[in-house]
Each structure stands twice: as C-alpha cells, then as structure tokens.
Motif scaffolding. Structure first.
Motif, PDB file in Angstrom:
ATOM      1  N   VAL A  34       0.715  -1.069  -0.300  1.00 46.98           N
ATOM      2  CA  VAL A  34       0.256  -0.237  -0.150  1.00 46.98           C
ATOM      3  C   VAL A  34       0.982   1.206  -0.335  1.00 46.98           C
ATOM      4  O   VAL A  34       0.800   1.828  -0.769  1.00 46.98           O
ATOM      5  N   SER A  35       2.095   1.448   0.561  1.00 47.08           N
ATOM      6  CA  SER A  35       2.993   2.392   1.040  1.00 47.08           C
ATOM      7  C   SER A  35       3.125   2.640  -0.290  1.00 47.08           C
ATOM      8  O   SER A  35       3.578   3.693  -0.713  1.00 47.08           O
ATOM      9  N   GLN A  39       3.721  11.070   7.374  1.00 43.08           N
ATOM     10  CA  GLN A  39       3.476   9.680   7.141  1.00 43.08           C
ATOM     11  C   GLN A  39       2.063   9.127   6.898  1.00 43.08           C
ATOM     12  O   GLN A  39       1.551   9.733   7.228  1.00 43.08           O
ATOM     13  N   PRO A  40       1.967   8.464   5.944  1.00 42.26           N
ATOM     14  CA  PRO A  40       0.711   8.283   5.287  1.00 42.26           C
ATOM     15  C   PRO A  40      -0.471   7.707   6.233  1.00 42.26           C
ATOM     16  O   PRO A  40       0.136   6.115   6.768  1.00 42.26           O
ATOM     17  N   VAL A  41      -1.303   8.188   6.201  1.00 44.29           N
ATOM     18  CA  VAL A  41      -2.775   7.896   7.417  1.00 44.29           C
ATOM     19  C   VAL A  41      -4.055   7.650   6.815  1.00 44.29           C
ATOM     20  O   VAL A  41      -4.122   8.177   5.276  1.00 44.29           O
ATOM     21  N   LEU A  79       5.124   3.909   8.669  1.00 46.69           N
ATOM     22  CA  LEU A  79       5.829   4.260   9.059  1.00 46.69           C
ATOM     23  C   LEU A  79       7.406   4.302   8.359  1.00 46.69           C
ATOM     24  O   LEU A  79       8.169   4.719   8.830  1.00 46.69           O
ATOM     25  N   SER A  80       7.184   3.439   7.859  1.00 45.24           N
ATOM     26  CA  SER A  80       8.786   3.010   6.920  1.00 45.24           C
ATOM     27  C   SER A  80       8.440   3.487   5.733  1.00 45.24           C
ATOM     28  O   SER A  80       7.504   4.464   5.192  1.00 45.24           O
ATOM     29  N   PRO A  81       9.538   4.407   5.009  1.00 43.73           N
ATOM     30  CA  PRO A  81       9.695   4.888   4.069  1.00 43.73           C
ATOM     31  C   PRO A  81       9.846   3.936   2.250  1.00 43.73           C
ATOM     32  O   PRO A  81      10.093   2.494   2.868  1.00 43.73           O
TER      33      PRO A  81
END
Length: 194
Positions: A64-65, A84-86, A98-100
């Motif tokens: 997703v990220s 951070q994407p939420v 939380l991760s790039p």
C-alpha cells in the motif's frame, strides 16, 4: 484524501498497472475490485478504502505504501510523523505507514489503531514467500490466518506466511494498537492480461 493526493495515487496506480501489462479488466479480476472502482481511483475521482487499496496493491505485487508515496533513494531516510501516510477507515480504525518507500523493496512497517469491537476486515493473500509479523502494543487482537483465529494480547507477537488470507479484529473492550512488519515477496512476474 485530498484531490492532489488522489491524483498522485491514481497516477502511481495506473503506472504500476501498465508496468505489469495489465488491463483494467485483468486487474479487476486479479484483485476482486470492480473495474469501475479501479478506473475511478486511477482518475483521482474516488478515494479507496484501506481494504480496496490493499487488494489492488496485492494484485499488483506491491505494498500500500508503494501506491501512496514516492520512492526514497537515500541510505538514511527520516520519516517525520507529519509525512507518514495515514488512512482512516469509515469504521474508525487507523493505519499509519511508518516505513519509507525504498526503490525495489516491497516492505511496510505499519502502526494500526483499532477501536473496541471493530473488525478491520480480511486482506487477500500476497505472493508466495511473503511474510508478515504482528506485535500487539496494547489491547487485544484476533488475527485470523487462513481461517484459523489467533488471539493476541498486549506484548504478544505472531508470524505467518503472507500468502494466505488474513483478517484482524478487536473483540476486546479497549482500543488496540498493533504493529505489522510486512515483506511482499518478489520479483513479481507480470500477470497475463485478459
């Protein structure tokens, strides 16, 4: 999601789909998400739910990220909380990545907050060789993997092969916070277009 974010998501989704050589119909079949929904997301006309985005990402062999953000090429990446994407689901649960996004790495470190009595839902299986690790910080969580439920309490953790369906629910009386570390196996061969 704001219009600018929706447009960027749509562009990344379209690029990944084309990179994999998939038609809208082929991606719809592989993900279980309707062709019209995928088309609306690609045009930036509709914000997908977390589950819809997860199903599409899984069908594309991505996280997703990866669909939510740009790749980071640096050897050290600081991801400020504000960056951070939420995603907040209609039922109130919140997923924070939380991760790039690292080029060529399909990995996610996620913090999820689930109100009491809320089912997060079922996620589709990832590619063979994918792995997921769950750690509960507070509250209680039921993780159902391939139809078998596992009850976790604060401090408990669970590992499972990510190539099976998996679902999450907070049946407890208090909010649950849990972390997921996910590695989606690759490389991913393009699916056959239909």
């Amino acid at each position: 999601m704001e219009n600018e974010l929706l447009d960027a998501l749509g562009s990344r989704l379209r690029a990944r789909r084309r990179e994999r050589g998939l038609s809208l119909d082929a991606l719809a079949e592989a993900s279980g998400v309707s062709r019209s929904m995928i088309s609306e997301i690609e045009r930036g006309a509709k914000a997908p739910t977390v589950l819809v985005l997860a199903r599409v990402a899984t069908a594309l062999g991505a996280t997703v990220s990866r669909l939510l953000g740009e790749d980071q090429g640096e050897r050290v990446v600081h991801v400020a909380r504000a960056d951070q994407p939420v995603i907040v689901a209609a039922s109130g649960w919140e997923r924070r990545v939380l991760s790039p996004n690292l080029a060529g790495v399909e990995f996610e470190f996620i913090r999820t907050l689930v109100p009491p009595g809320v089912e997060v839902g079922e996620f589709t299986a990832h590619a063979t060789g994918s792995r997921e690790y769950i750690a509960v910080e507070s509250g209680e969580l039921t993780v159902t993997v391939g139809g078998t439920p596992h009850r976790l309490r604060a401090g408990d953790s669970l590992y499972y092969a990510g190539d099976r369906t998996h679902a999450f629910a907070n049946d407890g009386p208090v909010e649950c916070v849990y972390y997921t570390v996910m590695h989606v196996a690759g490389p991913h061969a393009p699916l056959e277009p239909t």
